[in-house]
Write a protein that holds these residues in place. Structure first.
Motif, PDB file in Angstrom:
ATOM      1  N   PRO A   1     104.201 -48.533  52.419  1.00 56.99           N
ATOM      2  CA  PRO A   1     103.511 -47.636  51.468  1.00 56.99           C
ATOM      3  C   PRO A   1     103.296 -46.351  51.690  1.00 56.99           C
ATOM      4  O   PRO A   1     103.113 -45.751  50.714  1.00 56.99           O
ATOM      5  N   ALA A   2     103.915 -45.817  52.899  1.00 56.85           N
ATOM      6  CA  ALA A   2     104.190 -44.409  52.920  1.00 56.85           C
ATOM      7  C   ALA A   2     105.105 -43.788  52.202  1.00 56.85           C
ATOM      8  O   ALA A   2     105.117 -42.734  51.492  1.00 56.85           O
ATOM      9  N   SER A   3     106.449 -44.277  52.289  1.00 55.79           N
ATOM     10  CA  SER A   3     107.506 -43.881  51.511  1.00 55.79           C
ATOM     11  C   SER A   3     107.798 -44.356  50.484  1.00 55.79           C
ATOM     12  O   SER A   3     108.780 -43.925  49.599  1.00 55.79           O
ATOM     13  N   GLY A   4     107.547 -45.639  50.331  1.00 55.05           N
ATOM     14  CA  GLY A   4     107.865 -46.584  49.054  1.00 55.05           C
ATOM     15  C   GLY A   4     109.207 -47.068  49.164  1.00 55.05           C
ATOM     16  O   GLY A   4     109.798 -47.647  48.221  1.00 55.05           O
ATOM     17  N   LYS A   5     109.826 -47.122  50.736  1.00 52.15           N
ATOM     18  CA  LYS A   5     111.147 -47.885  50.686  1.00 52.15           C
ATOM     19  C   LYS A   5     110.878 -49.353  50.542  1.00 52.15           C
ATOM     20  O   LYS A   5     110.090 -49.957  51.544  1.00 52.15           O
ATOM     21  N   LEU A   6     111.619 -50.084  50.031  1.00 53.78           N
ATOM     22  CA  LEU A   6     111.591 -51.424  49.713  1.00 53.78           C
ATOM     23  C   LEU A   6     112.914 -51.992  50.497  1.00 53.78           C
ATOM     24  O   LEU A   6     113.998 -51.605  50.089  1.00 53.78           O
ATOM     25  N   GLN A   7     112.574 -53.175  50.999  1.00 56.60           N
ATOM     26  CA  GLN A   7     113.803 -53.860  51.405  1.00 56.60           C
ATOM     27  C   GLN A   7     113.650 -55.506  50.785  1.00 56.60           C
ATOM     28  O   GLN A   7     112.553 -55.905  51.081  1.00 56.60           O
ATOM     29  N   LEU A   8     114.843 -55.941  50.564  1.00 57.27           N
ATOM     30  CA  LEU A   8     114.587 -57.438  49.913  1.00 57.27           C
ATOM     31  C   LEU A   8     115.630 -58.221  50.620  1.00 57.27           C
ATOM     32  O   LEU A   8     117.048 -57.743  50.645  1.00 57.27           O
ATOM     33  N   ALA A   9     115.528 -59.439  51.211  1.00 59.40           N
ATOM     34  CA  ALA A   9     116.450 -60.519  51.795  1.00 59.40           C
ATOM     35  C   ALA A   9     116.060 -61.804  51.159  1.00 59.40           C
ATOM     36  O   ALA A   9     114.916 -62.092  51.064  1.00 59.40           O
TER      37      ALA A   9
ATOM     38  N   GLY B   1     117.038 -65.898  50.175  1.00 61.30           N
ATOM     39  CA  GLY B   1     117.849 -67.188  50.154  1.00 61.30           C
ATOM     40  C   GLY B   1     117.812 -68.042  49.054  1.00 61.30           C
ATOM     41  O   GLY B   1     116.845 -68.881  48.906  1.00 61.30           O
ATOM     42  N   SER B   2     118.656 -67.849  48.071  1.00 64.53           N
ATOM     43  CA  SER B   2     118.734 -68.553  46.927  1.00 64.53           C
ATOM     44  C   SER B   2     117.448 -68.617  45.887  1.00 64.53           C
ATOM     45  O   SER B   2     117.333 -69.379  45.094  1.00 64.53           O
ATOM     46  N   HIS B   3     116.796 -67.331  46.165  1.00 65.64           N
ATOM     47  CA  HIS B   3     115.233 -67.345  45.320  1.00 65.64           C
ATOM     48  C   HIS B   3     115.619 -66.318  44.262  1.00 65.64           C
ATOM     49  O   HIS B   3     116.485 -65.622  44.343  1.00 65.64           O
ATOM     50  N   PRO B   4     114.906 -66.382  43.211  1.00 67.05           N
ATOM     51  CA  PRO B   4     115.009 -65.897  41.932  1.00 67.05           C
ATOM     52  C   PRO B   4     114.613 -64.388  42.447  1.00 67.05           C
ATOM     53  O   PRO B   4     113.955 -63.901  43.300  1.00 67.05           O
ATOM     54  N   PRO B   5     115.280 -63.256  41.667  1.00 70.14           N
ATOM     55  CA  PRO B   5     115.429 -61.958  42.085  1.00 70.14           C
ATOM     56  C   PRO B   5     114.021 -61.407  41.770  1.00 70.14           C
ATOM     57  O   PRO B   5     113.288 -61.945  40.859  1.00 70.14           O
ATOM     58  N   ALA B   6     113.611 -60.340  42.403  1.00 63.16           N
ATOM     59  CA  ALA B   6     112.381 -59.686  42.243  1.00 63.16           C
ATOM     60  C   ALA B   6     112.396 -58.808  41.003  1.00 63.16           C
ATOM     61  O   ALA B   6     113.849 -58.254  40.641  1.00 63.16           O
ATOM     62  N   LEU B   7     111.488 -58.426  40.300  1.00 59.36           N
ATOM     63  CA  LEU B   7     111.561 -57.782  38.956  1.00 59.36           C
ATOM     64  C   LEU B   7     110.789 -56.292  39.244  1.00 59.36           C
ATOM     65  O   LEU B   7     109.481 -56.489  39.697  1.00 59.36           O
ATOM     66  N   LEU B   8     111.437 -55.218  39.388  1.00 61.16           N
ATOM     67  CA  LEU B   8     110.955 -53.941  39.417  1.00 61.16           C
ATOM     68  C   LEU B   8     110.643 -53.288  37.734  1.00 61.16           C
ATOM     69  O   LEU B   8     111.582 -53.162  37.045  1.00 61.16           O
ATOM     70  N   VAL B   9     109.489 -53.030  37.792  1.00 58.00           N
ATOM     71  CA  VAL B   9     109.066 -52.336  36.382  1.00 58.00           C
ATOM     72  C   VAL B   9     108.624 -50.799  36.752  1.00 58.00           C
ATOM     73  O   VAL B   9     107.453 -50.729  37.115  1.00 58.00           O
ATOM     74  N   PRO B  10     109.458 -49.699  36.512  1.00 62.05           N
ATOM     75  CA  PRO B  10     108.917 -48.571  36.981  1.00 62.05           C
ATOM     76  C   PRO B  10     108.232 -48.166  35.968  1.00 62.05           C
ATOM     77  O   PRO B  10     108.113 -48.312  34.760  1.00 62.05           O
TER      78      PRO B  10
ATOM     79  N   ALA C   1     115.747 -50.456  47.937  1.00 60.84           N
ATOM     80  CA  ALA C   1     115.381 -49.704  46.579  1.00 60.84           C
ATOM     81  C   ALA C   1     114.079 -48.698  47.114  1.00 60.84           C
ATOM     82  O   ALA C   1     113.431 -49.266  48.000  1.00 60.84           O
ATOM     83  N   ASP C   2     113.687 -47.905  46.191  1.00 60.95           N
ATOM     84  CA  ASP C   2     112.512 -47.024  46.256  1.00 60.95           C
ATOM     85  C   ASP C   2     111.517 -47.456  44.922  1.00 60.95           C
ATOM     86  O   ASP C   2     112.089 -47.634  43.883  1.00 60.95           O
ATOM     87  N   ILE C   3     110.395 -47.417  45.707  1.00 59.17           N
ATOM     88  CA  ILE C   3     109.114 -47.883  44.807  1.00 59.17           C
ATOM     89  C   ILE C   3     108.282 -46.520  44.508  1.00 59.17           C
ATOM     90  O   ILE C   3     108.089 -45.874  45.650  1.00 59.17           O
ATOM     91  N   GLY C   4     108.110 -45.973  43.452  1.00 56.47           N
ATOM     92  CA  GLY C   4     107.362 -44.796  43.304  1.00 56.47           C
ATOM     93  C   GLY C   4     105.898 -45.139  42.619  1.00 56.47           C
ATOM     94  O   GLY C   4     105.454 -46.344  42.322  1.00 56.47           O
TER      95      GLY C   4
END
Length: 417
Positions: A296-304, A306-315, A343-346
């Motif tokens: 939450p401080a930097s907005g750095k996002l990591q995703l791993a 296992g056959s799951h639907p992808p996350a959706l990012l709406v900037p 990814a980076d979250i703003g």
């Protein structure tokens, strides 16, 4: 015909057959012989007496013979069904009670005018009186049947009313049981799912909708917690199946992932290690999993994944995009994450994590992902607590493939944490 019918009436009257039985016998004889007499054929009426089943009665046999009939007599549908049929004759048998103190004559006379007849009725009468008596008996029978019909109809109406009332009571009781079961399952679901989480710099909201409203537990589950360094960890699981069995599988996955994450395992290795731990315990378990870590401080996002639907990012400014990390789920061949997506979250950006029930309700995941993107962009400006449920309402307006649905939304706040 008239002399024959008079003879039948006289015979029935002599042996005191009930008026309604006499009327049926007369009509039956008339039906049988009308065609024979019109064709000029001989018709013979015979009577005989036989021993009864006990000493207090005997049997009167009335036989109608048509010796010249070209084929068998048709005796079906007669007002008084016959007791014996042969090709050229029809016989009716009547049980006649003996008067008190009288014994049946050994000669068994068949002439109803014989003085040796056990109980002939010689009361004077006319044919008109006999017909009137038969009509009165028919009317009395009809009236009695009418009264009985009305009584049965009334009883049936009361029975139907009682059955309807019982049915309503059972429906009400069934609805009460369904509501009670739903509340129990809902409490169980609330107990199994993690409590609301407060993280400085982030807004979090979630919506869950079961495939069956009366069985609100399923295989879609999430877990969120903060790591010792303040990073938010989120696990989204979709276990194969529905009901309590899939819930148990999803709980096994989330608890194992939480343990490994708190032990400090790298994000990329957690899914493969979870598979190794759970397969000996639950060899039939299959689940897709998405792991997310957000600072939450930097907005750095990591995703791993296992056959799951992808996350959706709406900037807040820019085009929406799907963040798809490669990997295979728990219980799949070669399970684990192939990579960790960064990814980076703003501030103001919206991140949507979900299960396939949200996008595959119409059986087309590609079309579902397009609809989800458009819906998320329309709803991005709303308060975050409303977004997951609003997304589910829009995406599931038409459900061709019911499934458990989970939608989780995260938004970076514009102020510094």
């Amino acid at each position: 015909m008239p002399p024959l019918l008079r003879a039948v009436r006289r015979l029935a009257r002599a042996y005191r057959l009930p008026a309604d039985v006499r009327a049926r016998l007369v009509l039956s004889v008339a039906d049988l012989v009308e065609g024979q007499l019109q064709a000029g054929r001989t018709v013979i009426l015979e009577t005989g007496q036989e021993a009864g089943a006990d000493a207090d009665s005997y049997v009167l046999a009335v036989t109608l013979r048509c010796p010249q009939v070209p084929g068998p007599l048709t005796a079906s549908g007669l007002p008084l069904p016959a007791t014996k049929l042969s090709p050229g004759s029809v016989t009716w048998r009547f049980t006649i009670p003996l008067p008190p103190g009288r014994l049946l004559s050994s000669s068994l006379p068949d002439d109803v005018s014989s003085r040796r007849d056990p109980w002939p009725d010689r009361t004077p009468w006319t044919e008109t009186e006999a017909v009137e008596e038969e009509l009165r008996a028919a009317f009395a029978r009809t009236d009695a049947l009418g009264v009985e019909h009305r009584r049965l109809k009334h009883e049936l109406a009361e029975t139907n009313a009682g059955v309807l009332a019982l049915y309503v009571q059972l429906e009400e009781r069934d609805e009460q049981l369904r509501r009670a079961h739903s509340l129990i399952f809902q409490e169980l679901e609330d107990t199994l799912r993690p409590p609301p989480l407060s993280v400085d710099g982030l807004e979090l909201a979630v919506h869950y909708e079961p495939a069956d409203a009366h069985a609100p537990t399923g295989g879609d589950l999430y877990d969120w917690f903060t790591l010792p360094d303040g990073t938010l960890h989120i696990t989204v699981v979709d276990a194969l199946g529905h009901g309590l069995g899939s819930t148990r599988s999803a709980l096994d996955v989330t608890h194992t992932v939480r343990t490994l994450a708190l032990e400090g395992h790298p994000l990329q290795s957690i899914l493969a290690r979870t598979h190794e731990i759970l397969m000996p315990l639950a060899p039939d378990l299959m689940a897709t999993v998405l792991l997310a870590r957000l600072d939450p401080a930097s907005g750095k996002l990591q995703l791993a994944s296992g056959s799951h639907p992808p996350a959706l990012l709406v900037p807040a400014d820019g085009e929406a995009l799907y963040l798809e990390a490669k990997g295979r789920g728990i219980g799949f061949p070669l399970p684990g994450s192939e990579q960790v997506l960064h990814a980076d979250i703003g501030p103001g950006d919206l991140l949507i994590l979900y299960t396939d029930g949200l996008t595959e309700s119409r059986r087309d995941p590609i079309e579902g992902e397009k609809r989800l993107t458009a819906a998320a962009r329309r709803l991005a400006a709303r308060p975050l607590r409303e977004i997951p449920s609003s997304l589910a309402a829009e995406m599931r307006s038409i459900v061709l493939h019911p499934d458990d649905t989970l939608a989780l939304a995260i938004r970076m706040t514009r102020s510094d944490p």
